[in-house]
Write a protein that holds these residues in place. Structure first.
Motif, PDB file in Angstrom:
ATOM      1  N   SER A   1      -6.879   5.427  -9.384  1.00  0.00           N
ATOM      2  CA  SER A   1      -6.419   4.142  -8.858  1.00  0.00           C
ATOM      3  C   SER A   1      -6.831   3.939  -7.409  1.00  0.00           C
ATOM      4  O   SER A   1      -7.056   2.797  -6.975  1.00  0.00           O
ATOM      5  N   GLU A   2      -6.923   5.033  -6.637  1.00  0.00           N
ATOM      6  CA  GLU A   2      -7.242   4.900  -5.221  1.00  0.00           C
ATOM      7  C   GLU A   2      -8.554   4.165  -4.996  1.00  0.00           C
ATOM      8  O   GLU A   2      -8.677   3.364  -4.056  1.00  0.00           O
TER       9      GLU A   2
ATOM     10  N   GLN B   1       0.797  13.118   0.854  1.00  0.00           N
ATOM     11  CA  GLN B   1       0.692  11.988  -0.057  1.00  0.00           C
ATOM     12  C   GLN B   1       2.045  11.285  -0.123  1.00  0.00           C
ATOM     13  O   GLN B   1       3.030  11.748   0.431  1.00  0.00           O
TER      14      GLN B   1
ATOM     15  N   TRP C   1      -7.956   0.472  -5.455  1.00  0.00           N
ATOM     16  CA  TRP C   1      -7.098  -0.034  -4.381  1.00  0.00           C
ATOM     17  C   TRP C   1      -7.881  -0.200  -3.083  1.00  0.00           C
ATOM     18  O   TRP C   1      -7.775  -1.215  -2.406  1.00  0.00           O
ATOM     19  N   ARG C   2      -8.689   0.808  -2.744  1.00  0.00           N
ATOM     20  CA  ARG C   2      -9.439   0.732  -1.489  1.00  0.00           C
ATOM     21  C   ARG C   2     -10.579  -0.282  -1.590  1.00  0.00           C
ATOM     22  O   ARG C   2     -10.892  -0.979  -0.606  1.00  0.00           O
TER      23      ARG C   2
ATOM     24  N   PRO D   1      -2.092   7.487  -1.328  1.00  0.00           N
ATOM     25  CA  PRO D   1      -2.395   7.936  -2.689  1.00  0.00           C
ATOM     26  C   PRO D   1      -1.837   9.322  -2.993  1.00  0.00           C
ATOM     27  O   PRO D   1      -1.847  10.214  -2.138  1.00  0.00           O
TER      28      PRO D   1
ATOM     29  N   TRP E   1       0.835  -1.199   0.000  1.00  0.00           N
ATOM     30  CA  TRP E   1       0.000   0.000   0.000  1.00  0.00           C
ATOM     31  C   TRP E   1       0.870   1.250   0.000  1.00  0.00           C
ATOM     32  O   TRP E   1       1.929   1.280   0.615  1.00  0.00           O
TER      33      TRP E   1
ATOM     34  N   ASP F   1      -5.477  -1.125   1.431  1.00  0.00           N
ATOM     35  CA  ASP F   1      -5.114  -0.233   2.534  1.00  0.00           C
ATOM     36  C   ASP F   1      -5.302  -0.885   3.904  1.00  0.00           C
ATOM     37  O   ASP F   1      -5.016  -0.266   4.927  1.00  0.00           O
TER      38      ASP F   1
ATOM     39  N   ALA G   1      -1.779   8.712   4.535  1.00  0.00           N
ATOM     40  CA  ALA G   1      -3.032   8.543   3.793  1.00  0.00           C
ATOM     41  C   ALA G   1      -4.207   9.172   4.537  1.00  0.00           C
ATOM     42  O   ALA G   1      -5.175   9.615   3.907  1.00  0.00           O
TER      43      ALA G   1
ATOM     44  N   ASP H   1      -3.735   9.670  -8.147  1.00  0.00           N
ATOM     45  CA  ASP H   1      -4.488   8.458  -7.803  1.00  0.00           C
ATOM     46  C   ASP H   1      -5.890   8.755  -7.321  1.00  0.00           C
ATOM     47  O   ASP H   1      -6.722   7.844  -7.258  1.00  0.00           O
ATOM     48  N   ARG H   2      -6.170   9.984  -6.929  1.00  0.00           N
ATOM     49  CA  ARG H   2      -7.371  10.287  -6.160  1.00  0.00           C
ATOM     50  C   ARG H   2      -8.625  10.303  -7.032  1.00  0.00           C
ATOM     51  O   ARG H   2      -8.555  10.366  -8.265  1.00  0.00           O
TER      52      ARG H   2
ATOM     53  N   PRO I   1       0.094  -0.914  -5.660  1.00  0.00           N
ATOM     54  CA  PRO I   1       0.774   0.379  -5.490  1.00  0.00           C
ATOM     55  C   PRO I   1       2.280   0.236  -5.333  1.00  0.00           C
ATOM     56  O   PRO I   1       3.037   1.066  -5.814  1.00  0.00           O
TER      57      PRO I   1
END
Length: 304
Positions: free
Chosen positions: A103-104, A226, A107-108, A91, A88, A113, A268, A95-96, A173
């Motif tokens: 991507s965030e 970040q 990923w979440r 971001p 992880w 995370d 994060a 990424d947001r 990530p």
């Protein structure tokens, strides 16, 4: 360092202004380039220092491990936060959710995370081998991990094998390990790319060289906290206290390194730089691979 059998040498050519100009002073760097002259030569494998299992724990040279889960607790006189697989990253703006390729969110949604770490088996013979599974909660995906610790007269080596379970449609990530060392280790020296931060798709602006700074100097203070401060192509890194005592970390052959006084999870969760409060631990990320930066704030995401 050129006399060492495992050293390498580089030629750097720099073009600078010969005289002052309206847009820059004499000596301002206009362009530069590098070429490797010699490569590092392999060195002989040093003699093995076998692992010793006792009632108190497992010892390999100057390193002491917890016997049930194989976690590194102490190295020399330094208490250590255990070494664990890390996938992880905090971001970045690209990424947001407001970016073109967020991507965030993926990923979440997958749970990267909040990865869970489970030790399945610890084996101690000449080496210490820890078998583990790292996975998001409540999904069928996972990462089988084998940590192999080996001692020799010069120190301690760690090899990490990672095997994915299931079909991973989302790029990680990062892929590496994280560990923690005492906060008194604040002086940093490394041989690799620098002097500033660099990532897989921004590293052409970084030169190979030998650099010195502090843990604080390794940070890039973005207005919105970040991921930051990664150094790529690192051959070795020393992290020392004011007496010159500490750790030397070597890649085999190259690693990415980032150092900070707060965890990735804290970055994060932060909304302002003042939310990041230094602790008593320096957190070290040693990455085999790191996701690129891309340009998703105004363009495409990370290229293949």
């Amino acid at each position: 360092a050129l006399g060492r059998p495992d050293a390498e040498s580089w030629l750097t050519v720099t073009a600078v202004l010969a005289a002052d100009e309206p847009w820059g002073p004499a000596g301002h760097v206009v362009a530069w380039g590098q070429a490797r002259i010699t490569q590092r030569k392999p060195v002989a494998t040093p003699a093995l220092v076998p692992a010793q299992a006792t009632a108190a724990g497992i010892r390999i040279g100057e390193a002491f491990f917890e016997p049930a889960c194989g976690a590194l607790l102490k190295f020399g006189d330094m208490a250590m936060a255990p070494v664990q697989l890390a996938v992880w990253r905090a971001p970045i703006d690209n990424d947001r959710p407001f970016s073109r390729e967020p991507s965030e969110i993926a990923w979440r949604d997958l749970g990267l995370d909040r990865m869970q770490h489970r030790v399945d088996r610890v084996e101690c013979d000449d080496e210490l081998t820890v078998h583990a599974r790292v996975a998001p909660a409540a999904v069928r995906l996972g990462l089988r991990v084998i940590y192999r610790w080996r001692g020799d007269p010069t120190g301690l080596s760690l090899t990490v094998e990672v095997s994915p379970e299931g079909t991973w449609a989302v790029p990680l990530p990062r892929l590496g390990v994280r560990l923690g060392v005492p906060g008194r280790l604040h002086r940093v020296e490394w041989y690799g790319q620098g002097p500033g931060e660099a990532y897989p798709d921004s590293r052409q602006a970084a030169r190979v060289g030998r650099y010195t700074t502090t843990v604080e100097g390794m940070q890039t203070p973005y207005v919105y906290p970040q991921e930051n401060g990664n150094r790529t192509g690192v051959r070795w890194l020393s992290l020392l206290d004011d007496r010159g005592r500490g750790l030397r970390i070597e890649g085999d052959p190259l690693i990415d390194v980032s150092l900070r006084r707060w965890t990735t999870e804290a970055i994060a969760a932060a909304r302002h730089p003042t939310d990041l409060v230094p602790g008593n631990t320096v957190w070290i990320h040693l990455d085999h691979r790191h996701h690129g930066l891309g340009s998703a704030s105004c363009g495409p995401g990370v290229l293949p």
